[in-house]
Design a protein around this motif. Structure first.
Motif, PDB file in Angstrom:
ATOM      1  N   GLN A   1     -10.783   0.617  -0.722  1.00 48.55           N
ATOM      2  CA  GLN A   1     -10.046   0.248  -1.929  1.00 48.55           C
ATOM      3  C   GLN A   1     -10.075  -1.260  -2.160  1.00 48.55           C
ATOM      4  OE1 GLN A   1      -5.784   0.746  -1.748  1.00 48.55           O
ATOM      5  NE2 GLN A   1      -5.617   1.211  -3.937  1.00 48.55           N
ATOM      6  N   SER A   2      -9.952  -2.022  -1.088  1.00 48.89           N
ATOM      7  CA  SER A   2      -9.855  -3.474  -1.252  1.00 48.89           C
ATOM      8  C   SER A   2     -11.162  -4.090  -1.709  1.00 48.89           C
ATOM      9  CB  SER A   2      -9.386  -4.123   0.052  1.00 48.89           C
ATOM     10  OG  SER A   2     -10.286  -3.876   1.120  1.00 48.89           O
ATOM     11  N   TYR A   3     -12.314  -3.500  -1.349  1.00 47.01           N
ATOM     12  CA  TYR A   3     -13.575  -4.063  -1.844  1.00 47.01           C
ATOM     13  C   TYR A   3     -13.658  -3.974  -3.361  1.00 47.01           C
ATOM     14  CZ  TYR A   3     -15.798  -5.095   2.610  1.00 47.01           C
ATOM     15  OH  TYR A   3     -16.122  -5.668   3.826  1.00 47.01           O
ATOM     16  N   TRP A   4     -13.158  -2.895  -3.939  1.00 45.87           N
ATOM     17  CA  TRP A   4     -13.141  -2.786  -5.405  1.00 45.87           C
ATOM     18  C   TRP A   4     -12.114  -3.746  -6.005  1.00 45.87           C
ATOM     19  CZ3 TRP A   4     -16.190   0.483  -8.507  1.00 45.87           C
ATOM     20  CH2 TRP A   4     -17.089   1.289  -7.795  1.00 45.87           C
ATOM     21  N   ALA A   5     -10.985  -3.934  -5.332  1.00 49.31           N
ATOM     22  CA  ALA A   5      -9.991  -4.901  -5.814  1.00 49.31           C
ATOM     23  C   ALA A   5     -10.551  -6.312  -5.812  1.00 49.31           C
ATOM     24  CB  ALA A   5      -8.736  -4.830  -4.952  1.00 49.31           C
TER      25      ALA A   5
ATOM     26  N   ASN B   1      -9.464  -8.212   4.353  1.00 48.38           N
ATOM     27  CA  ASN B   1      -9.591  -8.089   2.900  1.00 48.38           C
ATOM     28  C   ASN B   1      -8.242  -8.249   2.212  1.00 48.38           C
ATOM     29  OD1 ASN B   1     -12.321  -7.655   3.147  1.00 48.38           O
ATOM     30  ND2 ASN B   1     -12.301  -5.558   2.408  1.00 48.38           N
ATOM     31  N   PHE B   2      -7.189  -7.706   2.829  1.00 43.65           N
ATOM     32  CA  PHE B   2      -5.847  -7.868   2.266  1.00 43.65           C
ATOM     33  C   PHE B   2      -5.440  -9.337   2.295  1.00 43.65           C
ATOM     34  CE2 PHE B   2      -1.133  -7.658   2.877  1.00 43.65           C
ATOM     35  CZ  PHE B   2      -0.812  -7.169   1.608  1.00 43.65           C
ATOM     36  N   PHE B   3      -5.736 -10.005   3.399  1.00 43.72           N
ATOM     37  CA  PHE B   3      -5.487 -11.447   3.512  1.00 43.72           C
ATOM     38  C   PHE B   3      -6.251 -12.210   2.445  1.00 43.72           C
ATOM     39  CE2 PHE B   3      -7.331 -15.311   5.750  1.00 43.72           C
ATOM     40  CZ  PHE B   3      -6.242 -16.143   5.498  1.00 43.72           C
ATOM     41  N   GLN B   4      -7.531 -11.889   2.271  1.00 40.72           N
ATOM     42  CA  GLN B   4      -8.337 -12.570   1.263  1.00 40.72           C
ATOM     43  C   GLN B   4      -7.807 -12.311  -0.141  1.00 40.72           C
ATOM     44  OE1 GLN B   4     -12.773 -12.424  -0.792  1.00 40.72           O
ATOM     45  NE2 GLN B   4     -12.543 -11.496   1.236  1.00 40.72           N
ATOM     46  N   LEU B   5      -7.464 -11.071  -0.433  1.00 41.42           N
ATOM     47  CA  LEU B   5      -6.937 -10.745  -1.762  1.00 41.42           C
ATOM     48  C   LEU B   5      -5.649 -11.511  -2.028  1.00 41.42           C
ATOM     49  CD1 LEU B   5      -7.176  -9.043  -4.343  1.00 41.42           C
ATOM     50  CD2 LEU B   5      -5.952  -7.201  -3.143  1.00 41.42           C
ATOM     51  N   ALA B   6      -4.791 -11.617  -1.021  1.00 39.45           N
ATOM     52  CA  ALA B   6      -3.533 -12.344  -1.180  1.00 39.45           C
ATOM     53  C   ALA B   6      -3.770 -13.821  -1.459  1.00 39.45           C
ATOM     54  CB  ALA B   6      -2.672 -12.175   0.072  1.00 39.45           C
ATOM     55  N   THR B   7      -4.693 -14.451  -0.721  1.00 38.72           N
ATOM     56  CA  THR B   7      -4.928 -15.883  -0.943  1.00 38.72           C
ATOM     57  C   THR B   7      -5.585 -16.130  -2.294  1.00 38.72           C
ATOM     58  OG1 THR B   7      -7.062 -15.823   0.223  1.00 38.72           O
ATOM     59  CG2 THR B   7      -5.118 -16.418   1.511  1.00 38.72           C
ATOM     60  N   ARG B   8      -6.439 -15.219  -2.730  1.00 38.49           N
ATOM     61  CA  ARG B   8      -7.073 -15.396  -4.037  1.00 38.49           C
ATOM     62  C   ARG B   8      -6.079 -15.181  -5.168  1.00 38.49           C
ATOM     63  NH1 ARG B   8     -12.912 -12.406  -3.529  1.00 38.49           N
ATOM     64  NH2 ARG B   8     -13.060 -13.051  -5.722  1.00 38.49           N
ATOM     65  N   LEU B   9      -5.178 -14.223  -5.004  1.00 35.37           N
ATOM     66  CA  LEU B   9      -4.120 -14.046  -6.004  1.00 35.37           C
ATOM     67  C   LEU B   9      -3.183 -15.251  -6.030  1.00 35.37           C
ATOM     68  CD1 LEU B   9      -3.318 -10.263  -5.487  1.00 35.37           C
ATOM     69  CD2 LEU B   9      -4.075 -11.316  -7.636  1.00 35.37           C
ATOM     70  N   ALA B  10      -2.889 -15.806  -4.858  1.00 33.80           N
ATOM     71  CA  ALA B  10      -2.057 -17.008  -4.804  1.00 33.80           C
ATOM     72  C   ALA B  10      -2.742 -18.170  -5.511  1.00 33.80           C
ATOM     73  CB  ALA B  10      -1.751 -17.375  -3.354  1.00 33.80           C
TER      74      ALA B  10
ATOM     75  N   SER C   1      -5.719  -6.018 -17.635  1.00 34.87           N
ATOM     76  CA  SER C   1      -6.607  -7.114 -17.252  1.00 34.87           C
ATOM     77  C   SER C   1      -7.146  -6.874 -15.858  1.00 34.87           C
ATOM     78  CB  SER C   1      -5.850  -8.448 -17.288  1.00 34.87           C
ATOM     79  OG  SER C   1      -4.883  -8.482 -16.245  1.00 34.87           O
ATOM     80  N   TRP C   2      -8.216  -7.617 -15.536  1.00 29.65           N
ATOM     81  CA  TRP C   2      -8.753  -7.568 -14.181  1.00 29.65           C
ATOM     82  C   TRP C   2      -7.717  -8.050 -13.175  1.00 29.65           C
ATOM     83  CZ3 TRP C   2     -12.649  -4.540 -14.024  1.00 29.65           C
ATOM     84  CH2 TRP C   2     -13.583  -4.497 -15.069  1.00 29.65           C
ATOM     85  N   LEU C   3      -6.939  -9.029 -13.550  1.00 28.62           N
ATOM     86  CA  LEU C   3      -5.882  -9.517 -12.672  1.00 28.62           C
ATOM     87  C   LEU C   3      -4.876  -8.414 -12.367  1.00 28.62           C
ATOM     88  CD1 LEU C   3      -4.201 -11.639 -11.166  1.00 28.62           C
ATOM     89  CD2 LEU C   3      -3.215 -12.301 -13.387  1.00 28.62           C
ATOM     90  N   GLU C   4      -4.452  -7.700 -13.379  1.00 24.32           N
ATOM     91  CA  GLU C   4      -3.467  -6.637 -13.169  1.00 24.32           C
ATOM     92  C   GLU C   4      -4.006  -5.578 -12.209  1.00 24.32           C
ATOM     93  OE1 GLU C   4      -0.725  -3.433 -15.665  1.00 24.32           O
ATOM     94  OE2 GLU C   4      -2.405  -4.438 -16.638  1.00 24.32           O
ATOM     95  N   ILE C   5      -5.274  -5.259 -12.330  1.00 26.24           N
ATOM     96  CA  ILE C   5      -5.870  -4.258 -11.446  1.00 26.24           C
ATOM     97  C   ILE C   5      -5.858  -4.748  -9.998  1.00 26.24           C
ATOM     98  CG2 ILE C   5      -8.049  -3.132 -10.872  1.00 26.24           C
ATOM     99  CD1 ILE C   5      -8.506  -3.095 -13.990  1.00 26.24           C
ATOM    100  N   ALA C   6      -6.239  -6.001  -9.781  1.00 21.92           N
ATOM    101  CA  ALA C   6      -6.191  -6.557  -8.434  1.00 21.92           C
ATOM    102  C   ALA C   6      -4.771  -6.545  -7.895  1.00 21.92           C
ATOM    103  CB  ALA C   6      -6.758  -7.979  -8.438  1.00 21.92           C
ATOM    104  N   GLU C   7      -3.811  -6.846  -8.754  1.00 23.38           N
ATOM    105  CA  GLU C   7      -2.409  -6.819  -8.337  1.00 23.38           C
ATOM    106  C   GLU C   7      -1.947  -5.405  -8.008  1.00 23.38           C
ATOM    107  OE1 GLU C   7      -0.355 -10.562 -10.636  1.00 23.38           O
ATOM    108  OE2 GLU C   7      -0.730  -8.757 -11.805  1.00 23.38           O
ATOM    109  N   ASN C   8      -2.411  -4.430  -8.771  1.00 22.20           N
ATOM    110  CA  ASN C   8      -2.039  -3.043  -8.480  1.00 22.20           C
ATOM    111  C   ASN C   8      -2.442  -2.654  -7.061  1.00 22.20           C
ATOM    112  OD1 ASN C   8      -1.068  -2.733 -11.084  1.00 22.20           O
ATOM    113  ND2 ASN C   8      -2.867  -1.637 -11.837  1.00 22.20           N
ATOM    114  N   VAL C   9      -3.666  -3.004  -6.694  1.00 23.72           N
ATOM    115  CA  VAL C   9      -4.147  -2.670  -5.351  1.00 23.72           C
ATOM    116  C   VAL C   9      -3.367  -3.454  -4.310  1.00 23.72           C
ATOM    117  CG1 VAL C   9      -6.124  -2.711  -3.784  1.00 23.72           C
ATOM    118  CG2 VAL C   9      -6.436  -2.054  -6.187  1.00 23.72           C
TER     119      VAL C   9
END
Length: 468
Positions: free
Chosen positions: A119-123, A191-200, A145-153
């Protein structure tokens, strides 16, 4: 026109006339060469998809769901780096079709077997689309938005944070009936760590930074990252191991090392350091050092998948892992000029160029199409071609190009909408689905700089990385 460029054209003419196979030659210091070769590799990826796919967004067997997410992420990055929009409609269709009813990349065709890493690779692909302002909307006619989708995951995975075993962390699998549910692996957590830092970085929301710090701290504490050496119990700076099982209380670590696991933590550290230049994120220097000490061949300086490539027994998934590390090196290079503490820009650029050269030596044109092998160290096409090999070469070529700006909410076009509030308010539990009323991390868990023990650990990795 460079000599290698002229030679490439002569080779292509020879192929058209005689139909033979010839290795390509690429000047990795030439933007034109890198761009042209990237276009050939991107075309190969799309041809594989169009010639085999029966469901939009998915590559047929032997490729699993996660690799589709990596492929579309790579092609969004390809568009951003080259400006070639040829495949944008195709990419958008793929990313849209696999969204699922909850816009979270848990489509009905995958949910029984999907893991947190899948799931996180698609996020992360959605996050790339947000950062570069991908010009097509994720859902036609809907205010999303693409942002909202990343946030959903992100929110769903934060709700799966498992404090009930090993003091936290994400399990590999989402559902208890799947093999691997008791395993906490570095790629899911990285991947969760990476997604969090990119969202931040993208939103400026502190809650994402809090989650990123907690995830890296947990990874260090449990021994997935910066684990102790077998022999003398000293720290091995930047080491990332495969995972651990809750049946042992996470006391026994699977010490296999993969480029993808290292790469996702490296990417997270690069984004995290740019957003919050704490000692915790200065540990990114250790990750860069591990690229050189563990995954770089001593003879030609290019990257190798050391756990399987020397024995020539990498499986389909593992053949795509170098793509993750290649992208992470590009992201690190992008942020490196902000601080020499993160990485030496010249040394990092040299590493990227050496690996790009090794990657292209594995490519040849056969019958008018480009084929790329797997062993970047050998210098000769090994005949083992596939999607993962194409993705690894493409990301390395794109990493060697001058990097386009990685945007934020304020700078990236088409990244947000009024439907995307950027809450980042998920909290952990011992499993279960995400809740729309979730709350932020408790204050005593939030900040990397509050955990002095982990900050010291990261500082030590910094010293070891530079031999201080």
């Amino acid at each position: 026109m460079s000599p290698s460029k002229r030679m490439g054209i002569a080779q292509l003419a020879s192929l058209l006339l005689f139909g033979s196979s010839l290795a390509i030659q690429v000047d990795v210091s030439s933007t034109a060469d890198l761009t042209d070769t990237s276009k050939r590799v991107a075309a190969s990826i799309v041809n594989r998809y169009q010639n085999s796919s029966t469901i939009p967004g998915l590559f047929d067997q032997p490729y699993y769901f996660w690799e589709g997410g990596l492929a579309w992420d790579s092609l969004v990055y390809y568009w951003a780096q080259t400006g070639d929009a040829t495949y944008n409609e195709l990419v958008a269709e793929a990313l849209r079709f696999q969204l699922g009813d909850s816009l979270d990349y848990m489509p009905p065709n995958q949910t029984k077997s999907e893991g947190n890493d899948d799931q996180s690779y698609w996020a992360l692909a959605a996050m790339t689309a947000a950062e570069y302002g991908f010009p097509l909307a994720p859902v036609d006619g809907q205010n999303t938005s693409w942002l909202e989708i990343a946030e959903n995951v992100f929110n769903e995975q934060a709700a799966r944070w498992d404090n009930g075993s090993c003091g936290g962390g994400l399990r590999w699998q989402i559902f208890s009936f799947n093999s691997g549910y008791n395993y906490k692996n570095s790629i899911s957590n990285g991947n969760f760590f990476q997604l969090a830092t990119r969202l931040a970085h993208f939103t400026g929301n502190q809650t994402y930074s809090d989650w990123a710090a907690q995830t890296l701290q947990w990874s260090i504490k449990v021994g997935l990252a910066f684990s102790q050496d077998y022999n003398n119990s000293t720290l091995r700076a930047g080491t990332v191991f495969d995972g651990t099982d809750i049946s042992t209380g996470c006391t026994q670590i699977n010490r296999i090392q993969w480029t993808a696991a290292l790469g996702t933590y490296l990417a997270g550290a690069a984004f995290g350091f740019n957003t919050s230049s704490t000692r915790l994120y200065a540990s990114g220097t250790g990750f860069v050092a591990t690229v050189n000490t563990t995954f770089t061949d001593n003879d030609n300086g290019t990257i190798s998948e050391v756990a399987c490539a020397p024995q020539n027994n990498c499986n389909t998934d593992q053949l795509a892992f170098k793509a993750v590390l290649a992208r992470a090196l590009a992201q690190t290079a992008y942020f490196a000029p902000f601080s020499s503490s993160l990485a030496d820009p010249a040394a990092l650029a040299s590493l990227i160029q050496r690996s790009a050269k090794g990657a292209t030596l594995q490519c040849q044109v056969d019958g008018g199409s480009l084929q790329c092998g797997s062993d970047w160290v050998s210098g000769n096409y090994d005949g083992i071609e596939g999607l993962g090999q194409d993705l690894s070469v493409l990301n390395k070529l794109l990493a060697a190009l001058p990097q386009k700006d990685i945007g934020t909410r304020q700078t990236a076009s088409n990244a947000t909408s009024s439907a995307s509030g950027g809450n980042g308010t998920a909290t952990g539990s011992s499993g279960g689905a995400a809740s729309g009323t979730a709350t932020p991390l408790p204050a005593n868990d939030a900040s990397g700089v509050q955990a002095s023990g982990f900050a010291l650990l990261a500082a030590l990795s910094f010293l070891v990385a530079f031999g201080l």
